[in-house]
Scaffold this motif. Structure first.
Motif: not given
Length: 280
Positions: A269-270, A190-194, A197
């Protein structure tokens, strides 16, 4: 939520500081990081309302793998078309090639790795998914619900021993000490926008050698969880190395291998970065 392993203790990372879970929870959860995956749903519920104000500064050098002792490590080969092509193979159809990295090769995000004598050690940046509850015959549409989170990994590979003999020795060639750095933390989906990707990068001494996106995976994280769980149970705390994009040393002309003194920096990323320095 970001969880990490700080000097062997389970911590939550919050605003650049580390909150010791055993102390913050009054002993509700053990300090041993691997144990949390067996109580993942309960841990998520507690962490959602936990007081995270008592954090302390920490050094990345003191972090260890957020999943230090998985019962199963599954590693997926040829899961990007460009990497399959540079390796001289057709892209997989059906179930992708799967091998293991033995758990003794797992280390933290900032390490020194001894290169095997007489070997050709290669790099492979990979997104790693960690299982949060037992998965058996899981539908692809439901698969993210079985993933505790994502972390960065390197599938370091000694190509001489990997490819020697009458049949390849993938697991042995990829399981020398320090050949599975993971970290710096486990990041919940849930920390990632997507989460489907994410950008992956890998650099040697500042020179970028790999760059890709997980949207280009042939088998996405949900597809892997579904297809693997149709064969065997995936257990809480298991780790799945999902494959690497093009740019490895094996696929270059001339071929290129890691050398003593090299510094390998892996970034997703992230999630953050891994940093390995190699010795002879």
């Amino acid at each position: 939520m970001r969880i990490a392993n700080l000097s062997g203790r389970l911590v939550l990372l919050h605003e650049g500081k580390a909150v010791d879970v055993e102390r913050a929870g009054g002993g509700l959860f053990a300090a041993e990081p691997q144990a949390v995956y067996g109580r993942w749903a309960e841990f998520r519920e507690w962490a959602a309302t936990a007081d995270l104000t008592g954090g302390a500064p920490f050094s990345p050098q003191d972090l260890d793998s957020p999943v230090p002792a998985p019962r199963q490590v599954l590693a997926v080969g040829l899961n990007y078309r460009d990497h399959a092509a540079e390796s001289g193979f057709e892209a997989p159809d059906g179930l992708p090639p799967v091998f293991t990295k033995f758990a003794t090769s797992i280390t933290g995000p900032v390490t020194e790795v001894a290169l095997p004598p007489g070997g050709h050690t290669d790099w492979e940046v990979e997104l790693v998914a960690v299982i949060g509850r037992e998965a058996r015959n899981v539908a692809e549409a439901d698969a993210w619900d079985y993933v505790a989170g994502l972390t960065a990994g390197q599938d370091l590979s000694e190509r001489v021993s990997q490819l020697a003999g009458p049949a390849p020795q993938f697991s042995l060639g990829k399981s020398f000490p320090g050949f599975a750095p993971l970290g710096p933390s486990l990041v919940t989906v849930d920390e990632f926008d997507n989460p489907d990707d994410l950008e992956l990068r890998c650099a040697i001494n500042g020179e970028e050698v790999q760059k890709g996106h997980t949207r280009d995976l042939i088998f996405s994280v949900p597809a892997l969880v579904s297809r693997l769980s149709a064969v065997l149970p995936l257990l809480p705390g298991d780790a799945i190395f999902t494959g690497t994009p093009a740019g490895v040393g094996l696929g270059r002309t001339p071929q290129r291998w890691l050398a003593p003194g090299d510094e390998l920096v892996t970034t997703i990323e992230g999630i953050g970065e891994l940093r390995q320095r190699f010795t002879g």
